[in-house]
Design an enzyme around this catalytic site. Sequence first.
Site, PDB file in Angstrom:
ATOM      1  N   LYS A  11       0.774  -1.019  -0.030  1.00 15.68           N
ATOM      2  CA  LYS A  11      -0.142   0.197  -0.216  1.00 15.68           C
ATOM      3  C   LYS A  11       0.471   1.389   0.290  1.00 15.68           C
ATOM      4  CE  LYS A  11      -3.956  -2.005   2.181  1.00 15.68           C
ATOM      5  NZ  LYS A  11      -4.698  -2.248   3.577  1.00 15.68           N
ATOM      6  N   TYR A  51     -12.097  -1.959  -3.835  1.00 11.66           N
ATOM      7  CA  TYR A  51     -12.639  -1.662  -1.862  1.00 11.66           C
ATOM      8  C   TYR A  51     -14.030  -2.121  -2.178  1.00 11.66           C
ATOM      9  CZ  TYR A  51      -8.498  -2.306  -0.024  1.00 11.66           C
ATOM     10  OH  TYR A  51      -7.293  -3.135   0.492  1.00 11.66           O
ATOM     11  N   PHE A  59     -15.186   3.611   7.140  1.00 11.30           N
ATOM     12  CA  PHE A  59     -13.711   4.784   6.481  1.00 11.30           C
ATOM     13  C   PHE A  59     -14.135   4.586   5.064  1.00 11.30           C
ATOM     14  CE2 PHE A  59     -13.528  -0.288   8.126  1.00 11.30           C
ATOM     15  CZ  PHE A  59     -13.466  -0.556   6.492  1.00 11.30           C
ATOM     16  N   ARG A  87      -2.052 -14.043   4.797  1.00  9.93           N
ATOM     17  CA  ARG A  87      -2.690 -13.358   5.893  1.00  9.93           C
ATOM     18  C   ARG A  87      -1.863 -14.035   7.231  1.00  9.93           C
ATOM     19  NH1 ARG A  87      -7.182 -10.114   4.495  1.00  9.93           N
ATOM     20  NH2 ARG A  87      -7.489 -10.667   7.169  1.00  9.93           N
ATOM     21  N   THR A  93      -5.309  -6.826  11.175  1.00 11.20           N
ATOM     22  CA  THR A  93      -5.126  -5.695  10.783  1.00 11.20           C
ATOM     23  C   THR A  93      -5.242  -4.434  11.168  1.00 11.20           C
ATOM     24  OG1 THR A  93      -8.052  -6.895   9.511  1.00 11.20           O
ATOM     25  CG2 THR A  93      -7.478  -4.247   9.374  1.00 11.20           C
ATOM     26  N   ARG A 104       2.351  -6.005   9.472  1.00 11.90           N
ATOM     27  CA  ARG A 104       2.265  -4.620   9.973  1.00 11.90           C
ATOM     28  C   ARG A 104       2.458  -4.436  11.655  1.00 11.90           C
ATOM     29  NH1 ARG A 104      -4.013  -7.000   7.849  1.00 11.90           N
ATOM     30  NH2 ARG A 104      -3.901  -5.672   5.467  1.00 11.90           N
ATOM     31  N   ASN A 114      -2.043   0.586   6.848  1.00  9.61           N
ATOM     32  CA  ASN A 114      -1.632  -0.921   7.255  1.00  9.61           C
ATOM     33  C   ASN A 114      -0.809  -2.190   6.032  1.00  9.61           C
ATOM     34  OD1 ASN A 114      -3.420  -1.723   5.945  1.00  9.61           O
ATOM     35  ND2 ASN A 114      -5.022  -3.212   7.166  1.00  9.61           N
TER      36      ASN A 114
HETATM   37  P1  GDP Z   1      -7.635  -6.679   5.904  1.00 13.74           P
HETATM   38  O1  GDP Z   1      -8.481  -7.595   5.327  1.00 13.74           O
HETATM   39  O2  GDP Z   1      -6.933  -6.883   7.101  1.00 13.74           O
HETATM   40  O3  GDP Z   1      -6.985  -6.000   4.438  1.00 13.74           O
HETATM   41  O4  GDP Z   1      -9.330  -5.955   6.420  1.00 13.74           O
HETATM   42  P2  GDP Z   1     -10.482  -5.253   5.931  1.00 13.74           P
HETATM   43  O5  GDP Z   1     -11.159  -5.918   4.527  1.00 13.74           O
HETATM   44  O6  GDP Z   1     -11.554  -5.507   7.386  1.00 13.74           O
HETATM   45  O7  GDP Z   1     -10.612  -4.107   5.918  1.00 13.74           O
HETATM   46  C1  GDP Z   1     -10.124  -3.721   4.311  1.00 13.74           C
HETATM   47  C2  GDP Z   1      -8.676  -2.457   4.558  1.00 13.74           C
HETATM   48  O8  GDP Z   1      -9.772  -1.518   4.781  1.00 13.74           O
HETATM   49  C3  GDP Z   1      -7.873  -2.903   5.618  1.00 13.74           C
HETATM   50  O9  GDP Z   1      -6.611  -3.332   5.449  1.00 13.74           O
HETATM   51  C4  GDP Z   1      -7.857  -1.410   6.604  1.00 13.74           C
HETATM   52  O10 GDP Z   1      -6.728  -0.446   5.298  1.00 13.74           O
HETATM   53  C5  GDP Z   1      -8.828  -0.666   5.703  1.00 13.74           C
HETATM   54  N1  GDP Z   1      -9.855  -0.559   7.494  1.00 13.74           N
HETATM   55  C6  GDP Z   1     -10.521  -1.920   8.001  1.00 13.74           C
HETATM   56  N2  GDP Z   1     -10.937  -1.067   8.922  1.00 13.74           N
HETATM   57  C7  GDP Z   1     -10.939   0.043   8.837  1.00 13.74           C
HETATM   58  C8  GDP Z   1     -11.121   1.264  10.195  1.00 13.74           C
HETATM   59  O11 GDP Z   1     -12.256   0.938  10.846  1.00 13.74           O
HETATM   60  N3  GDP Z   1     -10.929   2.261  10.304  1.00 13.74           N
HETATM   61  C9  GDP Z   1     -10.055   2.384   8.780  1.00 13.74           C
HETATM   62  N4  GDP Z   1      -9.977   4.518   8.451  1.00 13.74           N
HETATM   63  N5  GDP Z   1     -10.276   2.088   7.805  1.00 13.74           N
HETATM   64  C10 GDP Z   1     -10.138   0.697   8.252  1.00 13.74           C
END
Ligand code: GDP
Length: 140
Positions: A11, A51, A59, A87, A93, A104, A114
């Site tokens: 990222k 996304y 968010f 993962r 996350t 991370r 992240n």
């Molecule tokens: P991942 O699969 O671990 O990447 O997590 P998710 O699919 O839940 O979320 C996608 C991406 O959205 C994450 O990697 C973060 O960059 C972002 N994200 C997730 N949760 C949050 C949050 O609570 N706040 C913000 N600002 N970004 C978030």
Amino acid sequence: MAVERTLSIIKPDATRRNLTGKIIAKFEDAGLRVIASRRMRLSQADAEAFYGVHRERPFFADLVKFMISGPVVVQVLEGEGAIAKNREVMGATNPANAAPGTIRKEFAESIEANSVHGSDAPETAANEIKFFFRDLDIVS
Ligand code: GDP
């Protein structure tokens, strides 16, 4: 265990801090192979489509803005159990909850910035790989 392919994105927070090589080393040390790679800038439309599953999350707008704020490196990783292994190497996350030694934990700036994305299941991996790469671009 079966050989799988998964999509990884390094990222903008990580490319900005010149961490691409350190992150790829974590993948390779875990036995994952980079079989396709491209550095690029996502457009707003690209980031919103990629996304799309998070469209309703509070968010979403911030996440899209962050993902287009600088270059990313999109990659296909291959290896035994690659989806789960990636993962594991990425960590949770929220870096505050990520295990020691994970990408991370070591590199992420925040729950949003992240450092890496990784597909979370076989079907999403296949779709996410197709989003960025043609079959011809993938060389294992
Ligand atoms: P991942 O699969 O671990 O990447 O997590 P998710 O699919 O839940 O979320 C996608 C991406 O959205 C994450 O990697 C973060 O960059 C972002 N994200 C997730 N949760 C949050 C949050 O609570 N706040 C913000 N600002 N970004 C978030």
